[in-house]
Design a protein around this motif. Structure first.
Motif, PDB file in Angstrom:
ATOM      1  N   MET A 175      51.243  32.024  35.248  1.00 24.06           N
ATOM      2  CA  MET A 175      50.516  31.187  35.989  1.00 24.06           C
ATOM      3  C   MET A 175      49.374  31.635  35.549  1.00 24.06           C
ATOM      4  SD  MET A 175      51.178  29.141  39.295  1.00 24.06           S
ATOM      5  CE  MET A 175      52.638  29.758  39.200  1.00 24.06           C
ATOM      6  N   ASP A 176      49.066  31.864  35.753  1.00 17.99           N
ATOM      7  CA  ASP A 176      47.556  32.185  35.172  1.00 17.99           C
ATOM      8  C   ASP A 176      47.322  31.222  34.281  1.00 17.99           C
ATOM      9  OD1 ASP A 176      46.401  33.879  37.671  1.00 17.99           O
ATOM     10  OD2 ASP A 176      46.113  35.288  36.661  1.00 17.99           O
ATOM     11  N   GLU A 177      47.885  31.728  32.773  1.00 18.61           N
ATOM     12  CA  GLU A 177      47.564  30.780  32.112  1.00 18.61           C
ATOM     13  C   GLU A 177      47.932  29.710  32.306  1.00 18.61           C
ATOM     14  OE1 GLU A 177      46.236  30.044  28.140  1.00 18.61           O
ATOM     15  OE2 GLU A 177      45.665  31.935  29.553  1.00 18.61           O
ATOM     16  N   LYS A 178      48.581  28.925  32.921  1.00 16.21           N
ATOM     17  CA  LYS A 178      48.719  28.284  32.559  1.00 16.21           C
ATOM     18  C   LYS A 178      48.153  26.730  33.742  1.00 16.21           C
ATOM     19  CE  LYS A 178      52.950  24.411  33.116  1.00 16.21           C
ATOM     20  NZ  LYS A 178      52.659  23.653  32.212  1.00 16.21           N
ATOM     21  N   TYR A 179      47.406  27.528  34.261  1.00 15.51           N
ATOM     22  CA  TYR A 179      47.032  26.614  35.980  1.00 15.51           C
ATOM     23  C   TYR A 179      45.354  27.673  36.368  1.00 15.51           C
ATOM     24  CZ  TYR A 179      51.451  24.860  37.098  1.00 15.51           C
ATOM     25  OH  TYR A 179      53.162  24.149  36.444  1.00 15.51           O
ATOM     26  N   MET A 180      45.035  28.560  35.747  1.00 20.85           N
ATOM     27  CA  MET A 180      43.366  28.998  36.394  1.00 20.85           C
ATOM     28  C   MET A 180      42.707  27.532  36.159  1.00 20.85           C
ATOM     29  SD  MET A 180      41.385  32.853  35.483  1.00 20.85           S
ATOM     30  CE  MET A 180      42.936  33.679  36.123  1.00 20.85           C
ATOM     31  N   SER A 181      42.054  28.052  36.775  1.00 25.24           N
ATOM     32  CA  SER A 181      40.886  26.846  36.791  1.00 25.24           C
ATOM     33  C   SER A 181      39.632  27.274  35.669  1.00 25.24           C
ATOM     34  CB  SER A 181      39.703  26.118  37.828  1.00 25.24           C
ATOM     35  OG  SER A 181      39.157  27.283  38.232  1.00 25.24           O
ATOM     36  N   LYS A 182      38.592  26.383  34.765  1.00 23.84           N
ATOM     37  CA  LYS A 182      37.816  26.917  34.544  1.00 23.84           C
ATOM     38  C   LYS A 182      37.065  27.451  35.575  1.00 23.84           C
ATOM     39  CE  LYS A 182      37.478  22.975  30.853  1.00 23.84           C
ATOM     40  NZ  LYS A 182      36.900  22.237  30.203  1.00 23.84           N
ATOM     41  N   LYS A 183      36.468  27.209  37.263  1.00 24.13           N
ATOM     42  CA  LYS A 183      35.905  28.047  37.722  1.00 24.13           C
ATOM     43  C   LYS A 183      36.754  29.466  38.137  1.00 24.13           C
ATOM     44  CE  LYS A 183      33.983  27.337  42.402  1.00 24.13           C
ATOM     45  NZ  LYS A 183      33.334  26.609  44.068  1.00 24.13           N
ATOM     46  N   THR A 184      37.240  29.665  38.609  1.00 25.20           N
ATOM     47  CA  THR A 184      38.320  30.982  38.330  1.00 25.20           C
ATOM     48  C   THR A 184      37.600  31.719  37.213  1.00 25.20           C
ATOM     49  OG1 THR A 184      40.029  30.196  40.266  1.00 25.20           O
ATOM     50  CG2 THR A 184      39.560  32.130  39.120  1.00 25.20           C
ATOM     51  N   ARG A 185      37.942  31.658  35.928  1.00 23.30           N
ATOM     52  CA  ARG A 185      37.373  31.422  34.953  1.00 23.30           C
ATOM     53  C   ARG A 185      35.652  31.892  34.704  1.00 23.30           C
ATOM     54  NH1 ARG A 185      42.066  30.503  30.651  1.00 23.30           N
ATOM     55  NH2 ARG A 185      43.168  28.961  31.983  1.00 23.30           N
ATOM     56  N   LYS A 186      35.213  31.401  35.110  1.00 23.69           N
ATOM     57  CA  LYS A 186      33.790  31.510  34.686  1.00 23.69           C
ATOM     58  C   LYS A 186      33.560  32.899  35.593  1.00 23.69           C
ATOM     59  CE  LYS A 186      31.701  26.594  33.374  1.00 23.69           C
ATOM     60  NZ  LYS A 186      31.029  26.585  33.911  1.00 23.69           N
ATOM     61  N   TYR A 187      34.353  32.808  37.302  1.00 20.74           N
ATOM     62  CA  TYR A 187      34.024  33.788  38.134  1.00 20.74           C
ATOM     63  C   TYR A 187      34.522  35.541  37.592  1.00 20.74           C
ATOM     64  CZ  TYR A 187      33.583  32.552  43.093  1.00 20.74           C
ATOM     65  OH  TYR A 187      32.918  31.585  44.153  1.00 20.74           O
ATOM     66  N   TYR A 188      35.499  35.827  37.058  1.00 24.50           N
ATOM     67  CA  TYR A 188      36.062  36.292  36.039  1.00 24.50           C
ATOM     68  C   TYR A 188      34.723  37.179  35.228  1.00 24.50           C
ATOM     69  CZ  TYR A 188      40.042  37.012  38.581  1.00 24.50           C
ATOM     70  OH  TYR A 188      41.084  36.312  38.919  1.00 24.50           O
ATOM     71  N   ALA A 189      34.105  36.321  34.818  1.00 25.04           N
ATOM     72  CA  ALA A 189      33.393  36.575  33.478  1.00 25.04           C
ATOM     73  C   ALA A 189      31.910  36.976  33.738  1.00 25.04           C
ATOM     74  CB  ALA A 189      32.582  34.816  32.165  1.00 25.04           C
ATOM     75  N   GLN A 190      32.302  36.636  35.044  1.00 22.37           N
ATOM     76  CA  GLN A 190      30.330  37.681  35.584  1.00 22.37           C
ATOM     77  C   GLN A 190      30.784  39.311  36.284  1.00 22.37           C
ATOM     78  OE1 GLN A 190      29.383  35.143  39.880  1.00 22.37           O
ATOM     79  NE2 GLN A 190      30.622  33.217  38.442  1.00 22.37           N
ATOM     80  N   SER A 191      31.799  39.823  35.666  1.00 22.05           N
ATOM     81  CA  SER A 191      31.343  41.031  36.014  1.00 22.05           C
ATOM     82  C   SER A 191      32.570  41.462  35.206  1.00 22.05           C
ATOM     83  CB  SER A 191      32.216  41.244  37.299  1.00 22.05           C
ATOM     84  OG  SER A 191      33.623  41.233  37.461  1.00 22.05           O
ATOM     85  N   LYS A 192      32.138  43.057  34.990  1.00 19.66           N
ATOM     86  CA  LYS A 192      32.569  43.679  33.642  1.00 19.66           C
ATOM     87  C   LYS A 192      34.225  43.519  33.351  1.00 19.66           C
ATOM     88  CE  LYS A 192      32.619  48.260  31.375  1.00 19.66           C
ATOM     89  NZ  LYS A 192      32.077  49.707  31.135  1.00 19.66           N
ATOM     90  N   ASP A 193      34.749  44.638  34.991  1.00 22.45           N
ATOM     91  CA  ASP A 193      36.218  44.698  35.710  1.00 22.45           C
ATOM     92  C   ASP A 193      36.615  42.419  35.506  1.00 22.45           C
ATOM     93  OD1 ASP A 193      35.068  46.462  35.809  1.00 22.45           O
ATOM     94  OD2 ASP A 193      35.773  47.278  38.039  1.00 22.45           O
ATOM     95  N   GLY A 194      36.029  41.679  35.289  1.00 20.12           N
ATOM     96  CA  GLY A 194      36.587  40.457  35.647  1.00 20.12           C
ATOM     97  C   GLY A 194      37.364  40.117  34.351  1.00 20.12           C
ATOM     98  N   LYS A 195      36.472  40.747  33.401  1.00 17.77           N
ATOM     99  CA  LYS A 195      36.156  39.871  32.013  1.00 17.77           C
ATOM    100  C   LYS A 195      37.811  40.549  31.065  1.00 17.77           C
ATOM    101  CE  LYS A 195      31.587  38.814  30.364  1.00 17.77           C
ATOM    102  NZ  LYS A 195      30.472  39.711  29.592  1.00 17.77           N
ATOM    103  N   LEU A 196      37.681  42.460  31.868  1.00 15.04           N
ATOM    104  CA  LEU A 196      38.843  42.970  30.792  1.00 15.04           C
ATOM    105  C   LEU A 196      40.262  42.617  31.434  1.00 15.04           C
ATOM    106  CD1 LEU A 196      39.950  45.324  28.917  1.00 15.04           C
ATOM    107  CD2 LEU A 196      39.567  46.375  31.437  1.00 15.04           C
ATOM    108  N   PHE A 197      39.965  42.127  33.239  1.00 16.90           N
ATOM    109  CA  PHE A 197      40.726  41.445  33.474  1.00 16.90           C
ATOM    110  C   PHE A 197      41.096  40.011  32.895  1.00 16.90           C
ATOM    111  CE2 PHE A 197      42.312  38.083  37.341  1.00 16.90           C
ATOM    112  CZ  PHE A 197      43.421  39.139  37.644  1.00 16.90           C
TER     113      PHE A 197
END
Length: 302
Positions: A175-197
């Motif tokens: 579901m994430d791979e198909k529908y996750m937005s660029k904005k949310t992907r950038k959100y995750y990239a802002q933290s170490k946990d988020g990047k790994l997640f």
């Protein structure tokens, strides 16, 4: 400090520094709770009319027991249904509920994008941080979890539980791979946990994207649906997944009733045992502010 791979915790932590999202005001929070309560009472009455027993679980049951209604900082409604009622609900929904609500549920006619049933109120808007699932309406909703029997045999139980947990993880990653937005992907990239997640989920989502998220969620529902009556039940799609919510059947059935605000809802027959299993023996102790959930929104219209 250890890694935190809970997506809600990651999003909430990042949202605290985002000017485009905000926590609900006290007035909005109360309005949302009023809306959800009115929905819940109406849905519960319609369920009774059709011989379906909708019962309080999770934070909603804890709120009823500890606060007589909502947990003050909470703003959702959690319910359960035994599997037979869950299946009946899908059959009667269009005739009995569709004038005011929309249904999303695995193995139903709706374009479902979640592992359990949700009922959305028409004419409302509720958008939260990370809310990008196009298969689910952006509206006020209640959650309904199926309660399924569990195999008595320990080996069969372990196999079924592991299988369901793996399938749930795969379904959410696809579901994430198909529908996750660029904005949310950038959100995750802002933290170490988020990047790994994000990296883990993207790898899994890519690998298993040969099937649609809808089909994966249907598979989860088929796996947890055990058709033999036993002395054990679980809420496999709940907060603690298959193994974390296994109880003796008599913990829930026969059901009792408990007051939530002004309405009598069904509840597990031995709700104290259930709450101790879910929250610990000190479930009546109010947690400090540091351990309370925050809810960030981008749009709310009720």
């Amino acid at each position: 400090m250890g890694l935190n791979l809970n997506y809600k915790d990651i999003l909430n932590e990042l949202a605290r520094n985002d000017k485009n999202v905000r926590q609900m005001t006290d007035e909005e929070h109360e309005s949302l709770k009023d809306c959800l309560y009115e929905m819940s009472v109406d849905i519960e009455k319609r369920c009774r009319k059709n011989g379906i027993k909708l019962f309080l679980v999770g934070g909603s049951l804890l709120g009823a027991v500890r606060h007589g209604g909502f947990i003050p900082w909470d703003d959702d409604m959690d319910f359960g249904m035994k599997r037979s009622d869950y299946e009946k609900m899908k059959k009667v929904f269009d005739k009995e509920f569709s004038d005011a609500y929309e249904l999303r549920c695995p193995n139903s006619d709706s374009p479902n994008g979640n592992r359990f049933m949700q009922i959305f109120k028409k004419g409302t808007v509720l958008r939260t941080i990370g809310d990008e699932n196009p298969l689910q309406p952006s509206a006020a909703y209640v959650d309904i979890f199926p309660y399924d029997y569990v195999p008595e045999n320990k080996i069969m139980r372990k196999i079924r539980g592991i299988k369901s947990n793996i399938e749930m993880f795969i379904a959410s990653c696809v579901m994430d791979e198909k529908y996750m937005s660029k904005k949310t992907r950038k959100y995750y990239a802002q933290s170490k946990d988020g990047k790994l997640f994000f990296r883990i989920r993207r790898f899994v989502g890519n690998f298993f994207s040969f099937r649609s998220p809808v089909k994966w969620f249907n598979t989860v529902d088929n796996t947890i649906h055990y058709r033999r009556k036993t002395s054990l039940v679980t809420s496999a799609t709940g907060r603690k997944h298959y193994f974390g919510e296994i109880y003796s059947t008599d913990t829930f059935f026969p059901l009792t009733e408990i007051k939530f605000k002004e309405h009598l809802f069904y509840a597990p027959g031995n709700y104290k045992r259930y709450l101790e299993g879910l929250y610990g023996n000190d479930y009546m102790v109010v947690p400090d502010k540091m351990h309370r959930e925050c809810h960030f929104i981008t749009e709310l219209k009720l």
